[in-house]
Scaffold this motif. Structure first.
Motif, PDB file in Angstrom:
ATOM      1  N   ALA A  58       0.847  -1.189   0.000  1.00 19.52           N
ATOM      2  CA  ALA A  58       0.000   0.000   0.000  1.00 19.52           C
ATOM      3  C   ALA A  58       0.878   1.234   0.000  1.00 19.52           C
ATOM      4  N   ARG A  59       0.487   2.199  -0.789  1.00 19.92           N
ATOM      5  CA  ARG A  59       1.248   3.453  -0.825  1.00 19.92           C
ATOM      6  C   ARG A  59       1.007   4.254   0.450  1.00 19.92           C
ATOM      7  N   ARG A  60       2.068   4.900   0.912  1.00 23.98           N
ATOM      8  CA  ARG A  60       1.923   5.868   1.998  1.00 23.98           C
ATOM      9  C   ARG A  60       1.557   7.202   1.380  1.00 23.98           C
ATOM     10  N   VAL A  61       0.323   7.582   1.537  1.00 23.68           N
ATOM     11  CA  VAL A  61      -0.121   8.875   1.005  1.00 23.68           C
ATOM     12  C   VAL A  61      -0.861   9.612   2.111  1.00 23.68           C
ATOM     13  N   PRO A  62      -0.732  10.929   2.164  1.00 21.99           N
ATOM     14  CA  PRO A  62      -1.481  11.689   3.172  1.00 21.99           C
ATOM     15  C   PRO A  62      -2.975  11.447   2.992  1.00 21.99           C
ATOM     16  N   TYR A  63      -3.669  11.246   4.095  1.00 19.77           N
ATOM     17  CA  TYR A  63      -5.106  11.000   4.022  1.00 19.77           C
ATOM     18  C   TYR A  63      -5.800  12.347   3.860  1.00 19.77           C
ATOM     19  N   GLY A  64      -6.249  12.635   2.640  1.00 18.40           N
ATOM     20  CA  GLY A  64      -6.791  13.943   2.338  1.00 18.40           C
ATOM     21  C   GLY A  64      -8.281  14.075   2.532  1.00 18.40           C
TER      22      GLY A  64
END
Length: 423
Positions: A58-64
């Motif tokens: 899973a990509r680490r992306v900011p939860y927007g």
């Protein structure tokens, strides 16, 4: 011993993850979790704490997303067992009272029903928390566990065979696992790889979600107004803030989304009948159509589905993520049991046990939510009378009201389990 290596420009905590250009055999894990939402992260944590060598893809992306989740009692217990809840509980609001208000304006209307957590011996039914805060706490805990190897990537191909499941990522990494947990949402690649069809029914409704501030305290009470087109619920957040889930006709939901902040604030205050005083919407609005989706199977071919890969239901009764967390707890429990005896965690027996455990929980929640929604929308007078009578009974008959509260938190027929896996 695990160590960090850089492969194809990506740092991962494993020595034998195969990248493009490498010839050695990919690492094989006990379990792989595809998807990094709350249900996927919780599944990875539960599997790892149960002793399974787990790879999380899973990509680490900011939860927007500023949406929130009402975590009911069993979900909070599960997060405590995962050592997650202490990291975020101070940023969650307790739900101590739930009010159901008939705001249909019809001739036949149901009486107001009020549920209080202290009536069933609880401090709170659960806690409302912003999803971004919950995800950050889950990510923080996942980073601490040596049993979790993280691939900051997306799955591109998933190929099950008799002994394991091969996974290839968009970035060119290859791993294998004896069982795959598909937590990759309603458009699940894992579900397709397992050969599982899905039933889908589109509802003529959409949900607009946003948060707001208000001048009066919410007193930890969630209020749900039942309108002719769906419920509009105001759920407490810490301080003088609440989250709103406004279900209505798709065209009306789209219109509300385009309003200015002042206009939407005024509309929300009217819909709330000013119980929270003057309100002001915060930035961030999300609109999504409502559907009911359920796969024909919950597991097959060494792949088990959790979260929205396994069920999509309307945001009524705060059941969605709570179901997903029970998915995570159950699959981790069954995998841990067979691994303790040296058996195959992806065997057909494990998948059957998981499906048997999840089916009645998911189907019963889906049925109750669907019936409640249909009865609210119905223009058929006998149905409106039946709904009003049912609400009257729940509100006035103590044992029935307490039963409804307990069943709403978690199905009573779920057997008691050890603390580390109970949900």
């Amino acid at each position: 011993m695990l160590q960090a290596v850089r492969c194809c420009g990506l740092e991962i905590a494993a020595v034998n993850v195969k990248c493009s250009g490498m010839s050695e055999k990919p690492a094989t894990f006990d379990a792989a979790v595809i998807g990094g939402g709350p249900a996927g992260l919780a599944a990875a944590l539960a599997l790892a704490q149960g002793g399974a060598r787990t790879v999380l893809v899973a990509r680490r992306v900011p939860y927007g997303d500023n949406r929130t989740t009402a975590l009911l009692g069993g979900s909070v217990d599960f997060l405590e067992d995962l050592d997650v809840w202490r990291r975020c509980k101070d940023q969650a609001a307790p739900l101590q009272t739930i009010r159901l208000v008939d705001d249909t304006g019809r001739l036949i209307r149901a009486p107001e029903v009020r549920f209080s957590s202290d009536e069933i011996g609880l401090d709170a039914f659960g806690y409302n928390i912003e999803n971004r805060i919950l995800v950050a706490a889950l990510e923080e805990r996942a980073a601490e566990l040596a049993e979790i190897t993280r691939l900051d990537d997306e799955a591109e191909a998933i190929v099950p065979d008799a002994l394991e499941v091969a996974i290839r990522t968009i970035g060119g990494h290859s791993v294998a696992a004896r069982i795959v947990i598909g937590a990759d949402g309603r458009h699940s690649l894992c579900r397709d790889a397992a050969g599982i069809d899905v039933r889908r029914r589109d509802l003529d409704q959409a949900a607009l979600t946003f948060n707001l501030t208000h001048s009066r305290p919410h007193r930890n009470a969630s209020t749900e107004f039942h309108t002719p087109h769906g419920p509009c619920v105001f759920v407490p957040l810490p301080g003088d803030r609440s989250s709103v889930v406004w279900v209505t006709k798709p065209g009306e939901a789209a219109r509300l989304k385009t309003l200015s902040d002042d206009e939407l604030s005024a509309a929300a205050e009217r819909q709330s009948h000013s119980i929270l005083g003057s309100v002001r919407v915060e930035s961030g609005r999300h609109l999504f159509p409502l559907t009911i989706e359920r796969p024909r199977q919950f597991a097959s071919n060494r792949i088990a589905l959790v979260g929205e890969a396994s069920h999509v239901i309307p945001p009524i009764g705060a059941q969605g993520l709570n179901l997903g967390l029970r998915d995570a707890a159950d699959i981790a429990r069954f995998v841990g049991q067979v691994m303790a005896s040296g058996e195959d965690p992806g065997s057909a027996m494990v998948l059957r046990r998981y499906a048997s455990a999840r089916r009645p929980d998911i189907l019963s929640r889906e049925m109750v939510i669907d019936i409640a929604n249909r009865s609210l929308l119905s223009e058929f007078l006998p149905m409106q009378s039946l709904r009003a009578a049912g609400m009257h009974l729940i509100g006035s008959v103590g044992p029935l009201r307490r039963l409804a509260m307990r069943e709403g938190l978690s199905p009573s027929w779920r057997s008691r389990r050890p603390a580390e896996t109970q949900l």
